[in-house]
Design an enzyme around this catalytic site. Structure first.
Site, PDB file in Angstrom:
ATOM      1  N   VAL A 468       0.808  -1.290  -0.021  1.00  0.00           N
ATOM      2  CA  VAL A 468       0.096   0.196  -0.012  1.00  0.00           C
ATOM      3  C   VAL A 468       0.966   1.259   0.021  1.00  0.00           C
ATOM      4  O   VAL A 468       0.743   2.370  -0.573  1.00  0.00           O
ATOM      5  CB  VAL A 468      -0.947  -0.105   1.238  1.00  0.00           C
ATOM      6  CG1 VAL A 468      -1.636   1.321   1.323  1.00  0.00           C
ATOM      7  CG2 VAL A 468      -2.175  -1.061   1.063  1.00  0.00           C
ATOM      8  N   ASP A 515      -0.308  35.027 -35.102  1.00  0.00           N
ATOM      9  CA  ASP A 515      -0.975  35.878 -36.062  1.00  0.00           C
ATOM     10  C   ASP A 515      -0.506  37.180 -35.598  1.00  0.00           C
ATOM     11  O   ASP A 515       0.083  37.326 -34.567  1.00  0.00           O
ATOM     12  CB  ASP A 515      -2.584  35.751 -35.972  1.00  0.00           C
ATOM     13  CG  ASP A 515      -2.878  34.655 -36.761  1.00  0.00           C
ATOM     14  OD1 ASP A 515      -2.044  34.140 -37.703  1.00  0.00           O
ATOM     15  OD2 ASP A 515      -4.246  34.324 -36.821  1.00  0.00           O
ATOM     16  N   ASN A 866      -9.650  28.281 -42.463  1.00  0.00           N
ATOM     17  CA  ASN A 866      -8.621  27.774 -43.145  1.00  0.00           C
ATOM     18  C   ASN A 866      -7.479  27.643 -42.137  1.00  0.00           C
ATOM     19  O   ASN A 866      -6.486  26.880 -42.759  1.00  0.00           O
ATOM     20  CB  ASN A 866      -8.195  28.573 -44.370  1.00  0.00           C
ATOM     21  CG  ASN A 866      -9.449  28.726 -45.532  1.00  0.00           C
ATOM     22  OD1 ASN A 866      -9.904  27.880 -45.463  1.00  0.00           O
ATOM     23  ND2 ASN A 866      -9.359  29.666 -46.237  1.00  0.00           N
ATOM     24  N   ASN A 959       1.038   7.053   4.322  1.00  0.00           N
ATOM     25  CA  ASN A 959       0.294   7.013   2.973  1.00  0.00           C
ATOM     26  C   ASN A 959      -0.553   8.061   2.713  1.00  0.00           C
ATOM     27  O   ASN A 959      -0.627   8.322   1.590  1.00  0.00           O
ATOM     28  CB  ASN A 959      -0.154   5.474   2.830  1.00  0.00           C
ATOM     29  CG  ASN A 959      -0.497   5.347   1.631  1.00  0.00           C
ATOM     30  OD1 ASN A 959       0.387   5.074   0.548  1.00  0.00           O
ATOM     31  ND2 ASN A 959      -1.880   4.999   1.142  1.00  0.00           N
TER      32      ASN A 959
END
Length: 1332
Positions: A468, A515, A866, A959
């Site tokens: 675990v 762009d 496009n 854990n």
């Protein structure tokens, strides 16, 4: 369309008489076009009397004549027969109570166009539907509201997938085999504990309190507690994980709903409004424009040259042309007639053959399918299916699947699996060893059966607990949390993440192709200068607070007038022509914005022109559009760089208005407007001049040169130049023009020659605030920024220079020239290519493809339909949220909600933050894994009772710390600006770097040393074996007291080991906030509230567990001194972390390079030099470089144009410059790239021809011989051009990757020089050798 659109009864007009934004919807996007519905269905007087009465189908679905399945039968499959059965389009509209002219009514009134009287005369904008088929209903139907339509046909949303409840998520979490195994072991432990406590006889024995007072009692009945504690711990782990999953799913559902929402144009109450796609109902009349992703099924009503891409829906690759149902029937009749007649004709070989049948219906239909995309044209359609009752909706419902893991999650899942295997192997080995050791004890006598079973279960629990702990289930959780956190925050930074993988990929992008318009600039365009005819110039008036007009000082504007005075110096006919050209050839329209102000909406260029027309007193654009009915429309195309509109201006008089890129429009003109004006353009025209007609003159080469100079002057002022032109025809289609296969006039036949140039206007689009800083930040981060724009080369260069994209030594190219290069030539040019001007989307796609082939991680911005292929091809596609079409958004990974380049920098920051968050957690997790597994294994094997130092419950708490809480704490670190101070990681970079391994192993060694020393030597070091003075007398009298004392101290020491181990993890969590060798681990910690809160929670819970855990956690309360010891030992994580970071990586030799494994494959690219100014040091990492050794992070000039490396290698940059220019420009100007075979055949004497040039240029570049001794001499070192990497030639060597682009090699033969060359200067200021 077919010739029906040319008949006198069909005179469509592109206009909108009344447009408003519904409620608070934002303005429509750029390139919006409004098709006036009345114009699509207008009638001439001779047809209005042709009225037929139709009997609508009786209502079968509330007030409607159709049920959803009947409407779906029209679309799937496409069935014109069904439409005919329903009474055609009029019957469909009647049954749906829809009005094709006014749209739906949002007030409870009858729809006048549907329920009308035959003797009513249509208003100017309220013609009957398809004039020749005006219909009248036999009776008035029940009025249907919007709510009725939603009730009977549904909403345009798919049913929400039922989210998993918290209990379902918990049940799913409990399905893990390891947890099931642990639960079974816990249940067995409880059963045995209960049996041992209550099923056996316990003999009372003498026990001692903590004050060592003896008492007689049986042992506490707490054998069952550990099993219960394991159950509780497992449930807490499961619950916390499930809550995290539940919150994560809720966040992603919220993001998905935001992602799918968009605004479309609809017709309601006779007005064009912007409507949420979720609010579309059956019966709505919607607009279709290029780039739209169709949001609902329907039937086409009319428009201009509408073509759709239905490949995603039907698999048909060809564009499907849309025609009205009436036109479709005519085509069908023509095809039937063609098939019934078998005509025989003689072919070119003189053989009689049977003529082929007509295939007019192929690729043509009147149905609009949801999910398809509009490729070109504009139109209107009536909605027949929404939501899950639409074609797209049904498809999506059948394809609903769980979201896939991102690449990082997949990679981490694989790593977690490997770690789990190693942990399982350790647990299996521990299990075998402990079983063997336990059974060996049987030689001294076999214990009771219950005790045997309990001991075996304890061993199994210990082994399973190791598994675990070893399984890092927190790794995928850390990615999920980091992505959920990042995507939510990125939305606030105007980045809407559509594809989760893009978030993590963006952090390592190496190049951005951006762009210009709207991304680097503000997209607030204004006409500030222009020239009508040849010499009539105007400039913007002075703004408020301005005292002088800077543009007036430019030579070309010497005699220019202010815009406000322009009308006074122009003839009325010229002014009217200009207003018509602007208003008619435009798709923008006027509407109210969010604040209620009337403004133009649409393409920013068209908005600027309409504003200009309005500013100089032009007539209302609506009246101009109404006065000139549109005959045909060619929408703007990025390939053509222009658009055109044909209108009828009189009997047998048609005019084509065109606008587009100025130099392209000029090339298509052979005449130019002749504008009479006074000599200095400062005095108004006389009445005679004002009343002159429009006159033209030939556009001679001399005038072309003059116009070209005007364009160049505007472009160098960073203005977008737009050309305006027209051409007149006597008929439409022109008599001498051959129609294309669609029966339409080709654009090239009418708009690419023979036009008259009206003038050139210069439109200013100011740079966005912060763009230069954002570009510089990208370059600092090792991201190469390129501008890819459709603007002309001069405007692009000017803007790129202002942004800092174009730098010394860079290359600017035009798209057509770039496209013509071979792959090898492209590879030679791309490393220095900074601006691609006049580029088409295909050019952008080619550039992206070559960059990816060179190993780059490419980000691309795009807004047009496009741009879709380039956005899809790129690693990260950014579409524009404001100006972007729906196709672009669908193809993109991230939507920039504000269209701003600065938001891309934020995306880079968040991408790197996500990657770092995962790595921070990984560094922390692996440290705990290594330590916990090793500690449990060793202590269990060494222990006489086969028990590890920490119990199963304690390990489960560890854990929980390391899986869930640490993941939440480390995954929520917000990005910091210093993330941009490093280079992108290559694709081949491992998840765990050498620096991380160094920290993981260093901290693991520290933790193991501390815990082992405490465990095995703690009793001696802390002097717990010696009885204290206050007990010594009693211990002498009663030795059992001494044993009890040591037993208590042993329990306290075990608690201290557990406590120290946990605090080592807690403090190491802070230590793991840094992944590099910098020492400040607390940087920015105050900005992460999650981390602080979780840190406090872990400390508090640890204190509670130690002080009050008791039997469940097997802990004892500790004294203040013992607490101090634990905390001080935990704090050792900090100084040891400092020591580990101070260890130079070089001392490990080639181990670092082997671990990082980040050297990319070498390519055959030339390298280029950079020339940083003293104030340009920050750009050095992203400007293309040729000789880039492993410099230190700070770059400083040497004063001799040389760059020293850590290894002492010195290279003459002037020689490199000569070599670079010769090799690159040879390829640009058409020279062949030399092959290896050619190079081998050259004689060494060829190199001698270069010596004079090299010496002269070196001295001219400021280089002097280096007098240093003991370093590698310049003459003995060469740049290995063939083996230099693509990445190094673009952005230089990556710091931290161990990559060097400098290598010592034997001298190679230089290419022979063509001495018969002239030279010319390119835009970058570099001299280009021109081929003889």
């Amino acid at each position: 369309m077919e010739k029906t659109e040319l008949e006198p009864s069909y005179t469509p007009v592109l206009d909108s008489s009344a447009t408003h934004v519904l409620s608070n919807a934002p303005p429509a996007t750029a390139s919006d076009a409004v098709v006036q519905p009345s114009s699509l269905f207008s009638a001439t007087p001779q047809h209005t009397a042709a009225t037929t009465v139709i009997n609508p189908r009786p209502p079968t679905n509330g007030p409607f004549s159709f049920v959803p399945d009947e409407l779906m039968a029209l679309i799937d499959p496409k069935s014109p027969e069904k439409l005919e059965e329903y009474g055609g389009v009029p019957g469909l509209l009647a049954g749906l109570q829809a009005d094709p002219v006014k749209g739906l009514s949002t007030v409870d009134q009858p729809l006048s166009a549907v329920v009308s009287s035959s003797d009513e005369k249509p208003a100017p904008h309220e013609g009957g539907f398809q004039a020749q088929h005006t219909h009248k209903l036999s009776s008035t139907s029940q009025v249907a509201s919007i709510q009725d339509r939603e009730q009977f046909f549904g909403r345009n949303v798919l049913p929400k997938r039922k989210p998993k409840s918290i209990f379902q998520l918990m049940w799913m979490a409990l399905q893990e085999k390891i947890l099931i195994l642990l639960l079974i072991a816990a249940v067995i432990s409880i059963a045995l504990g209960v049996y041992e406590d209550y099923g056996t006889t316990h003999v009372p024995e003498q026990l001692y309190t903590k004050t060592f007072v003896p008492y007689i009692a049986v042992e506490p009945k707490i054998s069952w507690v550990e099993g219960v504690a394991i159950l509780v711990a497992v449930m807490i782990v499961v619950m916390v994980g499930s809550v995290n999953d539940y919150q994560k799913e809720a966040q992603f559902r919220k993001l998905n709903s935001k992602k799918e929402d968009r605004l479309i144009k609809a017709l309601r109450n006779g007005e064009t409004i912007l409507l949420s796609v979720f609010d579309i109902v059956v019966g709505d009349v919607l607009h279709l424009e290029p780039g739209d992703v169709i949001s609902a099924d329907g039937v086409y009503l009319g428009g201009h040259n509408l073509k759709c891409d239905e490949s995603a829906m039907t698999g048909e690759a060809d564009a499907i042309k849309k025609v009205t149902f009436e036109e479709y029937k005519k085509l069908e009749e023509a095809e039937v007639a063609s098939q019934s007649e078998s005509k025989i004709h003689t072919n070119h070989e003189g053989i009689d053959v049977i003529a082929e049948h007509s295939h007019a219906l192929h690729g043509v239909d009147p149905f609009i399918i949801s999910g398809s995309k509009v490729l070109e044209g504009v139109g209107l359609y009536v909605v027949t299916g929404v939501g899950q009752n639409s074609f797209h909706g049904r498809t999506m419902m059948s394809l609903r699947t769980e979201p896939e893991d991102t690449p990082l999650q997949v990679k981490l899942n694989g790593l977690a699996e490997q770690i789990a295997k190693l942990g399982s192997l350790a647990a299996l080995l521990m299990l075998v060893v402990l079983f063997i050791r336990y059974f060996i004890t049987f030689r001294n006598g076999k214990p009771p059966s219950a005790l045997i079973i309990k001991s075996l279960v304890d061993i199994i629990i210990a082994a399973v607990t190791v598994i675990v702990v070893a399984v890092p289930e927190g790794l995928p959780l850390a990615v999920t949390l980091a992505l959920a956190f990042a995507t939510t925050r990125m939305l606030k930074d105007n980045n809407l993440v559509r594809v989760l993988a893009a978030c993590e990929t963006m952090g390592n992008a190496t190049t951005i192709c951006s762009d210009k318009t709207g991304t680097l600039t503000q997209n607030r365009m204004t006409v500030v200068a222009g020239t009508l005819g040849v010499n009539t110039r105007f400039i913007a008036d002075l703004g408020e607070g301005e005292t002088s007009n800077q543009r007036a000082n430019i030579p070309i504007n010497k005699h220019a007038v202010g815009i406000s005075q322009l009308v006074s110096i122009l003839p009325s006919a010229v002014t009217q022509l200009m207003h018509e050209a602007i208003a008619i050839n435009s798709s923008a329209f006027e509407s109210e914005d969010e604040k209620g102000n009337l403004t133009f909406i649409g393409s920013k260029t068209e908005v600027a022109l309409l504003d200009f027309s309005k500013k100089i007193g032009g007539a209302d654009y609506r009246k101009l559009r109404e006065a000139s009915p549109i005959v045909h429309l060619y929408p703007f195309s990025s390939e053509r760089k222009s658009m055109a509109t044909i209108t009828q201006i009189g009997p047998k008089q048609f005019r084509l208005h065109a606008k587009g890129a100025s130099e392209i429009i000029m090339k298509r003109c052979d005449k130019i407007l002749q504008v009479p004006s006074s000599a200095d353009q400062s005095t108004p025209l006389s009445d005679n001049d004002r009343n002159t007609e429009v006159t033209e003159m030939d556009l001679t080469s001399e005038l072309q040169t003059k116009i070209h100079k005007t364009i160049i002057s505007y472009a160098t002022q960073s203005l977008r130049t737009i050309g305006i032109a027209y051409r007149d025809f006597e008929s439409w289609p022109p008599a001498d023009i051959e129609l294309n296969n669609d029966g339409e006039v080709p654009f090239a036949a009418v708009a690419e020659s023979g036009m008259t140039l009206v003038g050139i206007v210069g439109i200013e689009d100011p740079l966005r605030d912060g763009v230069p800083d954002a570009v510089l930040a990208c370059q600092r981060a090792g991201v190469f920024v390129r501008m890819v724009t459709g603007d002309n080369i001069l405007t692009a260069k000017s803007i790129a220079t202002q942004c800092g994209i174009y730098t010394q030594g860079g290359i600017i190219m035009e798209g057509p020239k770039f496209r013509a290069l071979s792959d090898d030539e492209m590879d030679a040019v791309i490393p220095r290519l900074q601006v691609l001007a006049r580029s088409s989307p295909e050019d952008k796609k080619i550039l992206v493809g070559r960059l990816k082939a060179m190993g780059e991680i490419v980000a691309v911005t795009g807004d047009g339909t496009n741009d879709g292929p380039a956005l899809k091809m790129s690693d990260i596609g950014f579409s524009m949220g404001i100006a972007g079409t729906e196709v672009a958004k669908e193809a993109s990974s991230i939507i920039l909600m504000d269209d701003n380049f600065s938001s891309i920098v934020k995306a880079i920051l968040w991408g790197r933050a996500v990657n770092d968050a995962v790595k921070k957690f990984l560094q922390f997790q692996l440290t705990v894994n290594v330590t916990a597994v090793a500690l449990t294994f060793v202590t269990a094997v060494v222990s006489e009772n086969q028990k590890p130092v920490m119990s199963a419950v304690q390990l489960l708490w560890v854990n929980l710390i390391m899986d869930t809480l640490a993941a939440l704490a480390l995954a929520t670190d917000p990005p910091t600006p210093d993330l941009l101070d490093r280079q992108p990681e290559p694709r081949s970079a491992p998840l765990i770097s050498f620096i991380m391994w160094k920290m993981i192993l260093g901290q693991a060694v520290l933790q193991l040393i501390i815990t082992f020393v405490l465990e095995y030597k703690g009793m001696d070091i802390l002097n717990y074996n010696n009885i204290p003075d206050y007990l010594s007398d009693r211990a002498i009298q009663n030795p059992e007291i001494g044993d009890a004392y040591r037993k208590f101290k042993r329990q306290e020491l075990d608690t201290m080991v557990f406590n120290t181990f946990v605090f080592l993890q807690i403090f190491n969590e802070v230590n793991c906030r840094r992944l590099d060798n910098r020492l400040n681990i607390f940087s920015g910690i105050q900005r992460n509230n999650y981390f602080i809160v979780i840190f406090v929670i872990m400390v508090l819970f640890q204190a509670i567990i130690v002080e009050f855990g008791g039997s469940a956690f097997k802990t004892e309360s500790l004294s203040g001194v013992q607490w101090a010891i634990c905390i001080v030992l935990g704090l050792l994580s900090f100084p040891v972390g400092v020591m580990i970071r101070l260890l130079p990586d070089e001392m490990f030799g080639g181990l670092k390079k082997w671990v990082d494994n980040s050297t990319p494959a070498h390519g055959a690219l030339p390298n280029f030099e950079s020339y940083p100014d003293s104030n340009e040091v920050g750009r050095i990492n992203s400007i293309p470089a040729s000789v880039r050794s492993q410099r230190s992070n700070s770059v400083s000039g040497s004063g001799h144009n040389v760059y020293p490396s850590r290894d002492g290698l010195v290279w003459n940059s002037a020689i490199t410059k000569v070599r670079s220019e010769l090799s690159v420009f040879k390829s640009i100007r058409g020279g062949r790239l030399s092959t290896d075979s050619e190079r081998d055949e050259r004689h060494a004497l060829h190199a001698g021809a270069m010596v004079p040039s090299l010496v002269a240029t070196s001295v001219g570049a400021g280089w002097a011989p280096n007098r240093q001794r003991g370093t590698t001499s310049n003459s003995s070192s060469q740049v290995d051009v063939q083996n230099s990497s693509p990445r190094s030639s673009m952005t230089g060597s990556r710091r931290g990757t161990g990559q060097s682009s400098v290598r010592v090699a034997t001298p190679t033969h230089l290419a022979p020089v063509n001495t018969n060359m002239t030279s010319q200067t390119n835009l970058s200021g570099a001299t280009l050798p021109a081929s003889s």
